[in-house]
Design a protein around this motif. Structure first.
Motif, PDB file in Angstrom:
ATOM      1  N   ALA A  12       0.756  -1.203   0.012  1.00 63.05           N
ATOM      2  CA  ALA A  12       0.056   0.039  -0.066  1.00 63.05           C
ATOM      3  C   ALA A  12       0.691   1.413   0.005  1.00 63.05           C
ATOM      4  O   ALA A  12       0.080   2.313   0.136  1.00 63.05           O
ATOM      5  CB  ALA A  12      -0.999   0.121   1.333  1.00 63.05           C
ATOM      6  N   LYS A  14       3.310   4.242  -1.421  1.00 65.08           N
ATOM      7  CA  LYS A  14       3.199   5.291  -2.304  1.00 65.08           C
ATOM      8  C   LYS A  14       4.255   5.260  -3.338  1.00 65.08           C
ATOM      9  O   LYS A  14       4.067   6.048  -4.604  1.00 65.08           O
ATOM     10  CB  LYS A  14       3.445   6.929  -1.618  1.00 65.08           C
ATOM     11  CG  LYS A  14       2.227   7.060  -0.762  1.00 65.08           C
ATOM     12  CD  LYS A  14       2.271   8.310  -0.229  1.00 65.08           C
ATOM     13  CE  LYS A  14       1.257   8.708   0.749  1.00 65.08           C
ATOM     14  NZ  LYS A  14       1.077   7.837   2.004  1.00 65.08           N
ATOM     15  N   ALA A  57      -3.530   0.352  -1.702  1.00 67.19           N
ATOM     16  CA  ALA A  57      -3.783   1.557  -1.185  1.00 67.19           C
ATOM     17  C   ALA A  57      -5.141   1.558  -1.858  1.00 67.19           C
ATOM     18  O   ALA A  57      -5.291   1.234  -2.987  1.00 67.19           O
ATOM     19  CB  ALA A  57      -2.834   2.553  -1.684  1.00 67.19           C
ATOM     20  N   GLU A  59      -6.608   3.765  -3.602  1.00 64.16           N
ATOM     21  CA  GLU A  59      -6.553   4.768  -4.872  1.00 64.16           C
ATOM     22  C   GLU A  59      -6.119   3.536  -5.895  1.00 64.16           C
ATOM     23  O   GLU A  59      -6.242   3.637  -7.150  1.00 64.16           O
ATOM     24  CB  GLU A  59      -5.894   5.757  -5.025  1.00 64.16           C
ATOM     25  CG  GLU A  59      -4.149   5.590  -4.748  1.00 64.16           C
ATOM     26  CD  GLU A  59      -3.818   5.776  -3.328  1.00 64.16           C
ATOM     27  OE1 GLU A  59      -4.790   5.695  -2.456  1.00 64.16           O
ATOM     28  OE2 GLU A  59      -2.585   5.837  -3.188  1.00 64.16           O
ATOM     29  N   ASP A  60      -5.723   2.098  -5.679  1.00 70.08           N
ATOM     30  CA  ASP A  60      -5.303   1.389  -6.304  1.00 70.08           C
ATOM     31  C   ASP A  60      -6.078   0.295  -6.686  1.00 70.08           C
ATOM     32  O   ASP A  60      -6.031  -0.632  -7.359  1.00 70.08           O
ATOM     33  CB  ASP A  60      -3.868   0.728  -6.081  1.00 70.08           C
ATOM     34  CG  ASP A  60      -2.730   1.553  -6.000  1.00 70.08           C
ATOM     35  OD1 ASP A  60      -2.690   2.849  -6.737  1.00 70.08           O
ATOM     36  OD2 ASP A  60      -1.815   1.698  -5.075  1.00 70.08           O
ATOM     37  N   ASN A  84      -2.969   5.524   5.694  1.00 71.41           N
ATOM     38  CA  ASN A  84      -1.821   5.964   5.485  1.00 71.41           C
ATOM     39  C   ASN A  84      -0.664   5.925   5.769  1.00 71.41           C
ATOM     40  O   ASN A  84       0.608   6.363   5.105  1.00 71.41           O
ATOM     41  CB  ASN A  84      -2.251   7.358   5.994  1.00 71.41           C
ATOM     42  CG  ASN A  84      -3.460   8.286   5.309  1.00 71.41           C
ATOM     43  OD1 ASN A  84      -3.901   8.138   4.299  1.00 71.41           O
ATOM     44  ND2 ASN A  84      -4.143   8.936   6.424  1.00 71.41           N
ATOM     45  N   SER A  89      -2.020  -0.308   7.598  1.00 68.19           N
ATOM     46  CA  SER A  89      -2.125  -1.015   6.437  1.00 68.19           C
ATOM     47  C   SER A  89      -2.209  -2.546   7.131  1.00 68.19           C
ATOM     48  O   SER A  89      -3.201  -3.401   6.909  1.00 68.19           O
ATOM     49  CB  SER A  89      -1.258  -1.086   5.360  1.00 68.19           C
ATOM     50  OG  SER A  89      -1.407   0.360   4.908  1.00 68.19           O
TER      51      SER A  89
END
Length: 236
Positions: A12, A14, A57, A59-60, A84, A89
């Motif tokens: 997760a 960035k 994440a 957004e993925d 975050n 996670s």
């Protein structure tokens, strides 16, 4: 052999230092497969692994489900949305671990070159000690620097290890430790250590690198290209 191990793949992050505007490092192809799939495959093939959960994440989620649905199903990988911070996670994934399992192995999905022998080694110590991690003794000279990058101190390296993954704990210890987590720990061993438990280091191979930059991706590909099942193959 009993299937008594849950695996949590941390995916997760960035990928800021990977510097690819189109793909995060764990979803990038490495020797013909996405990085995360190399990591998941070793655990999917292990006779003790009963469950694999990958934290991604939010957004993925859509991209992962569109691109990798078949691979996830084939390997038996469940998805959970991360937070975050890394520890958030892992905590989310921990809530999905089946309660009848004995050990939880937490592994960076960005470490695709893990060996089967190393998995066996760290699981064996965790069976006895309840908390064990792969790590590498630091053999080079270590410097502590100031904010301007000038050297402040040469650090005695005796007893210093660089943590790797998987990090393996009894389910009970991990649940109790995460119930009292404080601050922003950088790995799961720190969570368990700060809860008062002893964690033991098991020497991992130099090939167990974590992909951070595109240069690391090339190194990983060189390890993964070693022909299978020869006496010189670190993955045999």
């Amino acid at each position: 052999m009993a299937r008594d191990v849950a695996v949590i793949l941390a995916a997760a992050g960035k990928s800021t230092r990977f510097r690819d505007p189109f793909s995060k490092k764990v979803f990038t192809l490495c020797s013909g497969k996405p990085v995360w799939q190399h990591s998941a495959q070793l655990f999917a093939d292990h006779p003790r692994v009963a469950q694999i959960i990958m934290a991604i994440a939010p957004e993925d989620k859509e991209t992962v489900q569109e691109k990798f649905a078949g691979n996830l199903t084939m390997l038996g990988v469940e998805l959970v949305l991360g937070g975050n911070e890394r520890f958030e996670s892992i905590r989310n994934a921990l809530q999905r671990v089946k309660p009848n399992l004995s050990l939880v192995a937490i592994h960076d999905a960005a470490r695709p070159c893990l060996t089967r022998a190393s998995i066996d080694d760290v699981l064996a110590v965790a069976d006895r000690k309840k908390a064990a991690i792969l790590a590498a003794p630091i053999r080079g000279t270590v410097k502590r620097c100031k904010s301007d990058d000038s050297i402040e101190q040469t650090v005695e390296r005796a007893g210093l290890w660089q943590a790797q993954t998987p990090q393996v704990f009894s389910l009970e210890i991990l649940q109790k430790s995460y119930a009292r987590v404080k601050g922003t720990p950088t790995d799961d061993s720190q969570v368990v250590e700060e809860a008062g438990y002893s964690v033991y280091c098991v020497e991992g191979p130099e090939s167990n690198i974590k992909i951070t930059t595109k240069g690391d991706l090339k190194i990983a590909e060189s390890f993964l290209k070693v022909p299978a099942k020869t006496k010189d193959n670190p993955f045999f």
